[in-house]
Design a protein around this motif. Structure first.
Motif, mmCIF file in Angstrom:
data_model
loop_
_atom_site.group_PDB
_atom_site.id
_atom_site.type_symbol
_atom_site.label_atom_id
_atom_site.label_comp_id
_atom_site.label_asym_id
_atom_site.label_seq_id
_atom_site.Cartn_x
_atom_site.Cartn_y
_atom_site.Cartn_z
ATOM 1 N N ALA A 67 35.407 -22.682 41.804
ATOM 2 C CA ALA A 67 35.987 -23.651 42.746
ATOM 3 C C ALA A 67 36.710 -24.760 42.002
ATOM 4 O O ALA A 67 37.834 -25.150 42.363
ATOM 5 C CB ALA A 67 34.886 -24.229 43.638
ATOM 6 N N ILE A 68 36.113 -25.296 40.947
ATOM 7 C CA ILE A 68 36.743 -26.359 40.166
ATOM 8 C C ILE A 68 37.990 -25.844 39.452
ATOM 9 O O ILE A 68 39.024 -26.520 39.389
ATOM 10 C CB ILE A 68 35.733 -26.941 39.160
ATOM 11 C CG1 ILE A 68 34.591 -27.634 39.907
ATOM 12 C CG2 ILE A 68 36.409 -27.926 38.204
ATOM 13 C CD1 ILE A 68 33.449 -28.065 39.023
ATOM 14 N N ILE A 228 33.949 -34.779 45.743
ATOM 15 C CA ILE A 228 34.610 -34.348 46.969
ATOM 16 C C ILE A 228 34.992 -32.873 46.904
ATOM 17 O O ILE A 228 34.903 -32.148 47.905
ATOM 18 C CB ILE A 228 35.848 -35.222 47.248
ATOM 19 C CG1 ILE A 228 35.431 -36.667 47.518
ATOM 20 C CG2 ILE A 228 36.641 -34.684 48.439
ATOM 21 C CD1 ILE A 228 34.523 -36.844 48.712
ATOM 22 N N VAL A 229 35.400 -32.420 45.736
ATOM 23 C CA VAL A 229 35.710 -30.989 45.575
ATOM 24 C C VAL A 229 34.473 -30.146 45.855
ATOM 25 O O VAL A 229 34.522 -29.158 46.600
ATOM 26 C CB VAL A 229 36.244 -30.718 44.154
ATOM 27 C CG1 VAL A 229 36.321 -29.209 43.881
ATOM 28 C CG2 VAL A 229 37.619 -31.329 43.974
ATOM 29 N N LEU A 230 33.353 -30.541 45.271
ATOM 30 C CA LEU A 230 32.112 -29.788 45.498
ATOM 31 C C LEU A 230 31.654 -29.897 46.955
ATOM 32 O O LEU A 230 31.169 -28.918 47.537
ATOM 33 C CB LEU A 230 31.022 -30.302 44.553
ATOM 34 C CG LEU A 230 31.314 -30.150 43.049
ATOM 35 C CD1 LEU A 230 30.158 -30.708 42.224
ATOM 36 C CD2 LEU A 230 31.563 -28.693 42.692
ATOM 37 N N LEU A 231 31.811 -31.085 47.558
ATOM 38 C CA LEU A 231 31.451 -31.250 48.969
ATOM 39 C C LEU A 231 32.331 -30.382 49.854
ATOM 40 O O LEU A 231 31.824 -29.733 50.792
ATOM 41 C CB LEU A 231 31.592 -32.722 49.358
ATOM 42 C CG LEU A 231 31.388 -33.050 50.856
ATOM 43 C CD1 LEU A 231 29.978 -32.672 51.299
ATOM 44 C CD2 LEU A 231 31.675 -34.521 51.127
ATOM 45 N N THR A 232 33.616 -30.370 49.589
ATOM 46 C CA THR A 232 34.536 -29.540 50.380
ATOM 47 C C THR A 232 34.153 -28.079 50.287
ATOM 48 O O THR A 232 34.119 -27.347 51.295
ATOM 49 C CB THR A 232 35.981 -29.735 49.881
ATOM 50 O OG1 THR A 232 36.310 -31.119 49.926
ATOM 51 C CG2 THR A 232 36.965 -28.945 50.724
ATOM 52 N N PHE A 233 33.867 -27.626 49.077
ATOM 53 C CA PHE A 233 33.485 -26.225 48.864
ATOM 54 C C PHE A 233 32.201 -25.881 49.609
ATOM 55 O O PHE A 233 32.115 -24.884 50.330
ATOM 56 C CB PHE A 233 33.317 -25.972 47.364
ATOM 57 C CG PHE A 233 32.811 -24.596 47.028
ATOM 58 C CD1 PHE A 233 33.643 -23.494 47.090
ATOM 59 C CD2 PHE A 233 31.490 -24.403 46.636
ATOM 60 C CE1 PHE A 233 33.184 -22.226 46.773
ATOM 61 C CE2 PHE A 233 31.006 -23.148 46.321
ATOM 62 C CZ PHE A 233 31.859 -22.054 46.389
ATOM 63 N N GLU A 242 32.491 -17.775 52.720
ATOM 64 C CA GLU A 242 33.577 -17.455 51.774
ATOM 65 C C GLU A 242 34.870 -18.233 52.036
ATOM 66 O O GLU A 242 35.941 -17.847 51.559
ATOM 67 C CB GLU A 242 33.887 -15.948 51.777
ATOM 68 C CG GLU A 242 32.686 -15.044 51.692
ATOM 69 C CD GLU A 242 31.796 -15.346 50.485
ATOM 70 O OE1 GLU A 242 32.291 -15.882 49.488
ATOM 71 O OE2 GLU A 242 30.600 -15.042 50.562
ATOM 72 N N SER A 243 34.810 -19.330 52.783
ATOM 73 C CA SER A 243 36.019 -20.126 53.031
ATOM 74 C C SER A 243 36.167 -21.280 52.040
ATOM 75 O O SER A 243 37.182 -21.972 52.036
ATOM 76 C CB SER A 243 35.998 -20.694 54.451
ATOM 77 O OG SER A 243 34.912 -21.598 54.621
ATOM 78 N N GLY A 244 35.147 -21.500 51.195
ATOM 79 C CA GLY A 244 35.145 -22.652 50.303
ATOM 80 C C GLY A 244 36.237 -22.627 49.257
ATOM 81 O O GLY A 244 36.847 -23.656 48.964
#
Length: 595
Positions: A67-68, A228-233, A242-244
């Protein structure tokens, strides 16, 4: 003897550092030493067994890392830059990508006998080349500027675009088996897409406004973006499986294209974080590679590699370059170069873990085949692309360009003088004001730090022969010299003096400052230009030599001399220019001399 967990984690960190250092020292893509060391620690010596080491944490660790990585790649995708791309690059990341996907998918299904689902996923994952393998290869191959531009921009754009396409294929495969029919499948796919797009858009809007309005202190901005990236994911995956990954990709694209949001510091932080994650992640993933399964595939796997190299890529190039101005020799080299990189390995490993959890047959073969394609394309093309470019006559034989670190008044003035010598110049600066002024003067300029990973991907060095650091900041000059002397050699990298050689400054700090006279520091040059001194370009020969020039220009200090073979020499007042040559000198007027 079973090693303790803390020591195994230390081994991963040291192995990641060693692999990156070897890649830097040998000037090869980092993926090769990472792969070799990971395989050696895993199936080779059985020191590292990631499934036992991380247990149930392995899947979340890989998921968050990917994700990152995808977010960092999406931060480079600007809509205005896509609009400005040539037709060939647009075709490569659209029509060409679909052709590559179709050919590799059919080959996996027909040659390897894999299921249609796994075959399609392998085809989708391997459409991505990526700048992490293209940029180092371009420095070695040094192809013509048109080839260089096409390959670099293909790698940059297809990274996030290909990732989104792969996510769509993955969603279709996983939702197809759990849906009751065609309508239910469309609804579930639409739900995943909507949740991913909306989540990424909402958090992108909120985070962008927080950055733009100064709601976060400077020291918390990078940490806040990561959180925020991790929260969004996590939130997006909770709302729709699987939408993260789609959500964090949209989040990155949103921030990259939001007006008045400065992402330079964020990109630099994410580059460092992604480098750490990519290195450690690839060591872990390579340690999980089943070498016996790789050998068991045998000749069919070799047949697949031949299809990837000799059918998929040529068809992609033929369709993408149709009616383009590229010469057939350039098209032929484009047909040869398309190495797959770390992003393909990371994404395929994540999807394989997901499919294994869902009970898909042949999910373990996904990683094996993708790694084989990565190894085959990187090794083959790294060893042969330079030779093929020379054979086709599309390699730049003697680069003449100058990279100037700095876009201040001194740097811009000297750049304009070098342009008069017909020497390609390129500037770089992390000051937006200097960058804007240089662009307004018609000087090609890169915005950012030249030693960053972003510069590694975006800064074209294929035409560069020498590097000149002209920043008033001696630390920036020193970092630039340290970075580029490894690439070009110490005798082709120079830095201006930013202050007196004494007063607490050691020899280590000043040994790279070898440009011009000792007294001609950046401050002195800047002062002379402000007082009306001019930079002159003059032709010297047997009829009008150095002494004649000095008599005609008593206040002149030589800066550069271009010899007849086109090589640029740095000069000082104690040197005599070689004849014939073209001299660049700064000439003081009476006012500046008297003061």
């Amino acid at each position: 003897m079973e090693l303790p967990v803390p020591f195994l984690l230390v081994i991963i960190a040291i192995a990641s550092l060693l692999a990156q250092w070897l890649a830097w020292g040998l000037r090869i893509p980092a993926i090769l030493p990472l792969l070799l060391i990971g395989v050696g620690l895993g199936p080779g010596l059985h020191i590292l067994q990631p499934d036992l080491l991380f247990g149930s944490l392995l899947f979340p660790l890989v998921s968050l890392s990917v994700a990152i990585i995808l977010f960092e790649g999406a931060l480079t995708l600007r809509v205005d830059e896509i609009r400005g791309l040539g037709g060939v690059v647009r075709n490569l990341v659209t029509v060409g990508m679909l052709i590559t996907f179709a050919v590799i998918s059919l080959a996996c299904w027909g040659i390897l006998g894999l299921t249609p689902q796994i075959s399609a996923l392998i085809g989708a994952v391997t459409v991505v080349t990526g700048p992490t393998v293209i940029a180092p290869l371009m420095r070695v191959v040094r192809p013509s500027s048109s080839i260089n531009q096409v390959l670099r921009w293909e790698g940059i754009v297809i990274d996030p675009v290909g990732a989104i396409f792969t996510l769509m294929v993955f969603e279709f495969i996983t939702l197809k088996d759990v849906s009751g029919g065609g309508l239910h499948l469309l609804l579930m796919l639409a739900q995943t897409l909507v949740v991913g797009l909306v989540s990424g858009g909402i958090f992108g809007f909120l985070l962008g406004n927080a950055l733009k309005r100064g709601w976060l202190p400077g020291y918390l901005q990078n940490f806040a973006v990561l959180a925020i990236v991790l929260l969004t994911f996590g939130l997006s995956n909770t709302l729709a499986d699987e939408s993260g990954l789609l959500a964090v990709t949209v989040l990155g694209i949103w921030l990259a294209n939001m007006k008045e949001v400065e992402t330079t510091d964020i990109v630099e932080f994410k580059e460092e974080l992604s480098a750490i994650l990519l290195s450690a992640l690839f060591i872990i993933l390579a340690a999980r590679l089943d070498i016996q399964a790789l050998w068991a595939m045998g000749w069919p796997l070799l047949g697949l590699l031949l299809v990837v190299q000799f059918i998929a890529r040529p068809l992609c190039i033929l369709a993408s370059t149709y009616r383009s101005s590229l010469h057939w020799r350039e098209k032929l080299l484009l047909c040869w170069i398309a190495p797959r990189g770390i992003v393909a390995a990371a994404v395929s490993s994540l999807f394989a873990l997901t499919l294994q959890q869902k009970g898909y047959d042949g999910a373990d073969q996904l990683v094996t085949v993708v790694f084989a394609i990565i190894i085959g394309t990187v090794v083959l093309q790294s060893l042969t692309s330079g030779w093929l470019a020379r054979l086709l006559g599309v390699q730049q034989r003697k680069p003449r360009g100058i990279l100037i670190v700095g876009a201040n008044t001194v740097a811009r003035t000297l750049a304009q003088a070098l342009k008069k010598l017909d020497i390609p110049v390129q500037l770089s600066d992390n000051s937006w004001e200097y960058y804007r002024l240089a662009r307004m003067e018609g000087l090609p300029t890169y915005y950012g730090n030249v030693w960053s990973e972003h510069a590694e991907n975006f800064l074209n060095l294929s035409e560069t022969r020498q590097v000149i650091a002209l920043s008033p900041n001696r630390h920036q000059n020193a970092l630039a010299v340290l970075h580029f002397k490894h690439i070009f050699g110490e005798n082709r990298v120079f830095s201006i003096r930013t202050g007196p050689a004494t007063k607490g400054r050691s020899e280590t700090e000043t040994r790279h400052e070898r440009l011009f006279d000792k007294e001609l520091t950046w401050a002195r040059l800047s002062s002379l230009l402000a007082k009306g001194a001019v930079v002159k370009v003059t032709r010297l020969n047997e009829n009008f030599g150095w002494e004649d020039y000095r008599n005609a220009n008593p206040g002149a200090t030589p800066l550069f001399a271009r010899k007849e073979d086109g090589v640029l020499m740095t000069m000082n007042s104690h040197q005599t220019p070689p004849l014939p040559c073209t001299l660049v000198a700064i000439v003081e007027n009476e006012k500046s001399t008297s003061s």
